[in-house]
Design a protein around this motif. Structure first.
Motif, short mmCIF file in Angstrom:
data_model
loop_
_atom_site.label_atom_id
_atom_site.label_comp_id
_atom_site.label_asym_id
_atom_site.label_seq_id
_atom_site.Cartn_x
_atom_site.Cartn_y
_atom_site.Cartn_z
N ASP A 1 -8.17 -4.13 -10.26
CA ASP A 1 -7.00 -4.02 -11.14
C ASP A 1 -6.00 -5.14 -10.86
OD1 ASP A 1 -8.05 -1.85 -12.41
OD2 ASP A 1 -6.79 -0.36 -11.39
N ASP A 2 -5.83 -5.50 -9.58
CA ASP A 2 -4.91 -6.58 -9.23
C ASP A 2 -5.45 -7.93 -9.73
OD1 ASP A 2 -3.36 -4.71 -7.99
OD2 ASP A 2 -4.09 -5.17 -5.96
N ILE A 3 -6.75 -8.13 -9.60
CA ILE A 3 -7.36 -9.40 -10.01
C ILE A 3 -7.28 -9.57 -11.53
CG2 ILE A 3 -9.53 -10.70 -10.10
CD1 ILE A 3 -10.32 -9.24 -7.48
N VAL A 4 -7.63 -8.53 -12.26
CA VAL A 4 -7.68 -8.60 -13.71
C VAL A 4 -6.28 -8.75 -14.31
CG1 VAL A 4 -8.31 -7.32 -15.81
CG2 VAL A 4 -9.86 -7.37 -13.86
N SER A 5 -5.26 -8.28 -13.59
CA SER A 5 -3.89 -8.40 -14.10
C SER A 5 -3.47 -9.85 -14.28
CB SER A 5 -2.91 -7.68 -13.17
OG SER A 5 -2.85 -8.33 -11.90
N PHE A 6 -4.16 -10.77 -13.60
CA PHE A 6 -3.86 -12.20 -13.72
C PHE A 6 -4.92 -12.94 -14.56
CE2 PHE A 6 -1.84 -10.83 -9.78
CZ PHE A 6 -0.55 -11.31 -9.94
N THR A 7 -5.75 -12.18 -15.27
CA THR A 7 -6.89 -12.77 -15.99
C THR A 7 -6.83 -12.43 -17.47
OG1 THR A 7 -8.26 -12.50 -14.01
CG2 THR A 7 -9.41 -12.91 -16.08
N ASP A 8 -7.16 -13.39 -18.31
CA ASP A 8 -7.31 -13.14 -19.75
C ASP A 8 -8.70 -12.56 -19.98
OD1 ASP A 8 -4.81 -14.13 -20.44
OD2 ASP A 8 -5.54 -16.18 -20.60
N VAL A 9 -8.75 -11.30 -20.42
CA VAL A 9 -10.02 -10.61 -20.62
C VAL A 9 -10.46 -10.76 -22.07
CG1 VAL A 9 -11.20 -8.38 -20.57
CG2 VAL A 9 -9.59 -8.99 -18.75
N ALA A 10 -11.72 -11.17 -22.25
CA ALA A 10 -12.25 -11.36 -23.61
C ALA A 10 -12.85 -10.08 -24.16
CB ALA A 10 -13.31 -12.47 -23.59
N ALA A 11 -13.54 -9.31 -23.29
CA ALA A 11 -14.22 -8.10 -23.77
C ALA A 11 -14.66 -7.24 -22.60
CB ALA A 11 -15.44 -8.49 -24.61
N GLU A 12 -14.98 -5.99 -22.91
CA GLU A 12 -15.60 -5.08 -21.94
C GLU A 12 -16.89 -4.57 -22.56
OE1 GLU A 12 -13.14 -1.97 -20.45
OE2 GLU A 12 -11.52 -3.32 -19.81
N ARG A 13 -17.90 -4.42 -21.71
CA ARG A 13 -19.21 -4.02 -22.23
C ARG A 13 -19.84 -2.99 -21.30
NH1 ARG A 13 -22.47 -9.11 -23.39
NH2 ARG A 13 -20.77 -9.28 -24.91
N ASP A 14 -20.32 -1.90 -21.88
CA ASP A 14 -20.99 -0.85 -21.11
C ASP A 14 -22.43 -1.26 -20.87
OD1 ASP A 14 -21.91 1.43 -19.93
OD2 ASP A 14 -21.76 2.70 -21.72
N LEU A 15 -22.81 -1.43 -19.60
CA LEU A 15 -24.18 -1.85 -19.25
C LEU A 15 -25.10 -0.67 -19.00
CD1 LEU A 15 -23.48 -4.86 -16.83
CD2 LEU A 15 -23.78 -4.88 -19.32
N GLY A 16 -24.55 0.54 -18.96
CA GLY A 16 -25.37 1.71 -18.66
C GLY A 16 -25.70 1.81 -17.18
N LEU A 17 -26.82 2.44 -16.86
CA LEU A 17 -27.24 2.62 -15.48
C LEU A 17 -27.91 1.34 -14.98
CD1 LEU A 17 -27.37 4.70 -13.16
CD2 LEU A 17 -29.65 5.32 -13.98
N VAL A 18 -27.36 0.78 -13.92
CA VAL A 18 -27.79 -0.52 -13.41
C VAL A 18 -28.05 -0.41 -11.91
CG1 VAL A 18 -27.02 -2.89 -12.97
CG2 VAL A 18 -26.54 -1.82 -15.17
N GLU A 19 -29.02 -1.15 -11.42
CA GLU A 19 -29.24 -1.27 -9.98
C GLU A 19 -28.29 -2.34 -9.47
OE1 GLU A 19 -31.21 0.47 -6.76
OE2 GLU A 19 -31.24 0.97 -8.89
N ILE A 20 -27.36 -1.94 -8.59
CA ILE A 20 -26.29 -2.84 -8.13
C ILE A 20 -26.65 -3.39 -6.75
CG2 ILE A 20 -23.85 -3.03 -7.56
CD1 ILE A 20 -23.35 -0.57 -9.32
N PRO A 21 -26.78 -4.69 -6.59
CA PRO A 21 -27.03 -5.26 -5.25
C PRO A 21 -25.81 -5.02 -4.36
CG PRO A 21 -27.48 -6.85 -7.01
CD PRO A 21 -26.73 -5.73 -7.64
N LEU A 22 -26.03 -4.42 -3.22
CA LEU A 22 -24.90 -4.07 -2.34
C LEU A 22 -24.19 -5.30 -1.79
CD1 LEU A 22 -26.44 -0.97 -0.57
CD2 LEU A 22 -24.34 -1.00 -1.93
N ASP A 23 -24.91 -6.41 -1.65
CA ASP A 23 -24.25 -7.64 -1.19
C ASP A 23 -23.15 -8.08 -2.14
OD1 ASP A 23 -25.78 -7.82 1.05
OD2 ASP A 23 -27.10 -9.42 0.32
#
Length: 642
Positions: free
Chosen positions: A33-55
């Protein structure tokens, strides 16, 4: 047992906290939330269920539980806290049946921030898990000129075709390069099996890479993966043992350490003269050394290929010129990387200390051979190819092409001249443009019609006749077996075919000078001290390595003019790429008394304004030439040695 684990995890958190404080870094989890507050956001997209690399999980969505974890996601709260009890119970549950409930996360710039499930991530990071399932929302920043933003948009294209999210690179163009190395076309979707194969190869690589300390290097694991694939290839990675992979990584570890600072490529434009030995060395006669063993790897057979025939003549010239000092062996028809590696191993086993691979197609085998045998002096006949492991060599053929272009401009009677090129690699465009500039110097009305022998479905000979061209600049060398007259500059008027002029390669002079430079010590002194440097020999007419052969039917005064121009090029008083030069779009590429720099000549990706035609994309070419185009189409950082 889980309480002891919590103590260990907390100690890891405290160590990470102190380290970050000493470095002046934020010691807790990053907050999206702190990072995005200083960023111009173009869009948000729902990716569904994803395997997230922990690194790639580096923070939380909100600031709620931030201070419960250090920056490495290990717990900071006291061991008698309720948080510690829940963390320990979650670890017990994972050890018994595994964590199956997905987390909820946001992805921003291919890094993940947890909205729900921080403790699950912490536990799995503690036990060394590779990934966790999660429902992911992608937050896409607006495009801008920041390099990381451009890399991210390259990643989005890559993700669209692969659904792979565990790779990240620090340099632009890397996702496209990886796609090419895996044998896929840009934009081509990957099957489930292809995705699984890539993940298996990457995990196998990163396991050994991290075991060897790769996490301490200032590059991404993806960067290291790409460096490795550039040298060793993709196909057999999964089948290699850990010990074999460890040895290969050791061989290229220097490349990892120096990335992204690639060694500069030193362009050696002229042969160095032999330096005088000290007088005492000249008075004492040295013992005769054993003959140096040298191997030549040819892509084809001399009787089938003019290119191979020229290099074979060079090998024979070397043996005759240095009789008793060298012993050479030739390996013919080495037309694949596998055969190249086999031939290199055989040459190494026979005691060869120098190996010349005489075709750009053998570059991959040459690099791998040089990495495996660092004591062997390995050279590949190609231009503008980075490799800190070997040297490359080629000739400034554009000087000869310019002279032949002048002749074509004089002889044409209808201002239509054809040019047949092979494949669009570095150096080829310079040859085309030099020929066209030679034509223009004499005949500014004439046009050069460019065709490519490797474009799918194209019949250049038929096209030239349809266009009504009078003269054609064809292949640079004739075929010994087929006796074709379609080489050099030839006349095709009235259905006939007469050779008029041709570039001439004298590889023997090059090979002799290189071997003598090794014997007298110049070879070692050609690389300046300091950062690792890759040497590319790029000699021209003045070295005797390049020349032009003319027909006896050329008018006497025409021959005199060509000789005057040749002598001016030889002395350096005239340069083909000097004065006003414009491209097909009318853009000024050179003006006044300026001369285009050598690096710009090599990397030309534009055509002169009197050329009719274009430079084809890789997809337009026959697939058998793709490996050459991929290897030779990469711009490098060069310096020029006078």
């Amino acid at each position: 047992m889980s309480q002891e684990d919590y103590k260990k995890a907390r100690k890891s958190a405290q160590k990470d906290y102190r380290t970050r404080i000493l470095k002046g870094e934020y010691p807790y989890l990053q907050v999206l939330d702190d990072i995005v507050s200083f960023t111009d956001v173009a869009a948000e997209r729902d990716l569904g269920l994803v395997e997230i690399p922990l690194d790639q999980v580096i923070g939380t969505k909100t600031a709620g539980r931030t201070r419960a974890f250090a920056g490495n996601f290990m717990p900071l709260l006291p061991e008698d806290s309720e948080f510690a009890v829940k963390w320990s119970h979650l670890l017990d549950s994972h050890m018994e049946e595994g964590i199956r409930e997905p987390v909820i996360a946001c992805e921003f710039m291919n890094r993940f921030y947890i909205a729900e499930g921080n403790k699950r991530v912490s536990v799995l990071k503690y036990v060394g898990a590779y990934s966790i399932s999660g429902y992911v929302t992608r937050i896409i920043p607006k495009r801008n000129d920041d390099p990381e933003n451009r890399i991210y948009y390259e990643f989005l294209d890559f993700y669209e075709q692969t659904s792979i999210n565990y790779l990240w690179f620090s340099r632009e163009g890397s996702f496209e390069r990886l796609t090419a190395l895996t044998g896929k076309l840009k934009g081509e979707r990957w099957s489930r099996e292809e995705r699984l194969c890539c993940r298996s190869a990457y995990v196998h690589f990163t396991d050994v890479y991290k075991e060897m300390g790769g996490q301490q290097l200032p590059i991404t694991a993806g960067d290291a993966f790409l460096i490795y694939l550039n040298i060793y290839g993709y196909g057999s990675l999964r089948d290699k043992s850990r010990e074999e992979l460890r040895q290969e990584l050791s061989n290229v570890w220097k490349d990892f350490e120096e990335y992204p600072m690639q060694p500069a490529m030193e362009l050696v434009m002229q042969p160095k003269q032999k330096e005088e030995l000290p007088i005492i060395s000249r008075l004492i006669a040295p013992a005769a050394p054993a003959a140096m063993k040298i191997a030549f790897l040819h892509e084809s057979m001399p009787e089938r290929s003019g290119w191979t025939y020229g290099h074979e003549l060079g090998r024979q010239y070397l043996e005759e010129a240095m009789k008793g000092q060298v012993q050479t062996v030739a390996f013919d028809n080495i037309n694949s990387e596998e055969l190249g590696l086999e031939a290199i191993e055989k040459a190494a086993g026979e005691g060869c200390s120098i190996i010349f691979t005489t075709s750009p197609r053998l570059l991959g085998a040459a690099v791998k051979g040089a990495v495996k045998h660092p004591d062997i002096k390995m050279l590949n006949c190609s231009l503008n190819v980075y490799s800190g492991h070997l040297r490359t060599y080629y000739g400034r053929l554009y000087e000869a092409k310019f002279l032949i272009g002048v002749l074509a401009g004089i002889l044409t009677d209808n201002d239509r001249i054809g040019y047949l090129a092979d494949y669009p690699i570095y150096g080829t465009t310079a040859n085309i443009n030099a020929f066209a500039l030679g034509v223009k110097m004499i005949n500014p009305r004439a046009r050069v019609y460019l065709k490519w022998s490797t474009v799918k479905g194209q019949d250049p000979e038929q096209e030239f006749r349809r266009l009504g061209v009078s003269f054609v600049s064809g292949q640079d060398l004739f075929s010994v077996k087929y006796g074709s007259r379609q080489f050099g500059l030839y006349d095709i008027r009235n259905g006939q075919m007469k050779n008029v002029a041709s570039p001439a390669w004298n590889w023997g002079k090059f090979y002799e000078r290189i071997v003598r430079s090794i014997l007298n010590g110049i070879w070692k002194r050609e690389i300046p001290s300091g950062p690792r440097t890759s040497v590319n020999y790029w000699w021209g007419i003045s070295s005797g390595m390049i020349d032009v052969i003319y027909s006896n039917n050329i008018p006497c005064k025409t021959g005199q003019l060509l000789e005057v121009l040749k002598q001016q090029i030889l002395s350096g008083s005239f340069h083909p790429f000097s004065g006003e030069i414009r491209d097909q779009e009318g853009k000024l590429r050179c003006e006044g008394n300026d001369v285009i720099e050598p690096v710009q000549i090599i990397t030309m990706d534009w055509l002169a304004d009197n050329v009719v035609g274009s430079i084809p994309d890789k997809e337009e070419l026959t697939e058998d030439v793709w490996p050459v185009v991929e290897l030779q189409g990469i711009k490098q950082t060069m310096t020029v040695q006078p």
